[in-house]
Scaffold this motif. Structure first.
Motif, PDB file in Angstrom:
ATOM      1  N   ALA A 103       0.820  -1.214   0.000  1.00  0.00           N
ATOM      2  CA  ALA A 103       0.000   0.000   0.000  1.00  0.00           C
ATOM      3  C   ALA A 103       0.855   1.265   0.000  1.00  0.00           C
ATOM      4  O   ALA A 103       0.323   2.370  -0.104  1.00  0.00           O
ATOM      5  N   THR A 177      -8.462  -0.021  -1.401  1.00  0.00           N
ATOM      6  CA  THR A 177      -7.673   1.176  -1.704  1.00  0.00           C
ATOM      7  C   THR A 177      -8.081   1.812  -3.031  1.00  0.00           C
ATOM      8  O   THR A 177      -7.496   2.816  -3.427  1.00  0.00           O
ATOM      9  N   ARG A 182      -6.582   5.272  -2.550  1.00  0.00           N
ATOM     10  CA  ARG A 182      -7.104   5.616  -1.222  1.00  0.00           C
ATOM     11  C   ARG A 182      -6.206   5.003  -0.161  1.00  0.00           C
ATOM     12  O   ARG A 182      -5.885   3.819  -0.214  1.00  0.00           O
ATOM     13  N   ASP A 183      -5.808   5.805   0.808  1.00  0.00           N
ATOM     14  CA  ASP A 183      -4.973   5.311   1.901  1.00  0.00           C
ATOM     15  C   ASP A 183      -5.830   4.596   2.936  1.00  0.00           C
ATOM     16  O   ASP A 183      -6.960   5.018   3.215  1.00  0.00           O
ATOM     17  N   LEU A 184      -5.283   3.522   3.493  1.00  0.00           N
ATOM     18  CA  LEU A 184      -5.952   2.798   4.566  1.00  0.00           C
ATOM     19  C   LEU A 184      -5.230   3.044   5.880  1.00  0.00           C
ATOM     20  O   LEU A 184      -4.003   3.170   5.915  1.00  0.00           O
TER      21      LEU A 184
END
Length: 205
Positions: A103, A177, A182-184
């Motif tokens: 990620a 994501t 998109r950041d988790l």
């Protein structure tokens, strides 16, 4: 190694890191060598002294970043060499570390650049052969095979077990994501790892 040689290697590394940063930010077509030189903290002629043109610079920057990404992932597997009594906990830690790396900005940028430029640079496929998922799965399969021999798993096919472990980790990550856009939160990455390990051990534990 002499100081001159060491300095040249360091400068080349700075150029490759700067180039990858600019290519990731701008894309290949919009990136310019002047901006890469500024990012690397060197003069524009210095970039050309090390790497002759923009296309060569792109290939080398991609290869260097892919190598770094693989080395980080291989290091994340090290706890499996001596997992102790709680194998599930160690598998979860390994899965969590792999998810953090996958990620992360470097890996997301690397994938985007590969997908965007593979038709213009078909030789980039060599990077995936040398430093891509297959290399990670091979190393993971070796660890799982050793755990099977030790009676900790029942993975009759370690290659398949490794492939399924990474799929259980990364499949949900891609969706959550939104393909890396998109950041988790770290807690959510940990939950994904825990869920993957539970399912993995039902099949192979």
């Amino acid at each position: 190694m002499g100081s001159t040689t060491r300095g040249r290697i360091d400068k080349r590394q700075a150029i490759l890191e700067g180039a990858f940063t600019v290519f990731a930010r701008q894309g290949y077509a919009q990136a310019c060598v002047q901006e890469i030189a500024a990012e690397a903290g060197v003069a524009k002629p210095t970039v050309y002294n090390h790497l002759t043109d923009k296309a060569t610079l792109f290939r080398h920057a991609m290869k260097a970043s892919a190598r770094t990404a693989l080395e980080e992932r291989l290091a994340a597997l090290e706890p499996l060499a001596q997992p102790g009594d709680d194998l599930a906990a160690v598998l979860t830690d390994v899965g969590h570390a792999l998810l953090r790396l996958h990620a992360g900005g470097r890996w997301c940028a690397l994938r985007r650049l590969l997908y965007a430029e593979i038709t213009h640079f078909p030789d980039l496929l060599e990077i995936t052969d040398q430093y891509g998922p297959d290399r990670l799965n091979q190393a993971l399969a070796d660890r799982l095979a050793r755990l099977t021999l030790a009676g900790r798993l029942r993975a009759a096919d370690p290659d398949l077990a490794a492939e399924q472990f990474t799929s259980l980790l990364l499949g949900p990550l891609e969706a959550r994501t939104r393909l890396g856009t998109r950041d988790l939160e770290d807690a959510e990455l940990r939950e994904l790892a825990e869920s993957a390990v539970r399912t993995f051990l039902i099949a192979w534990g």
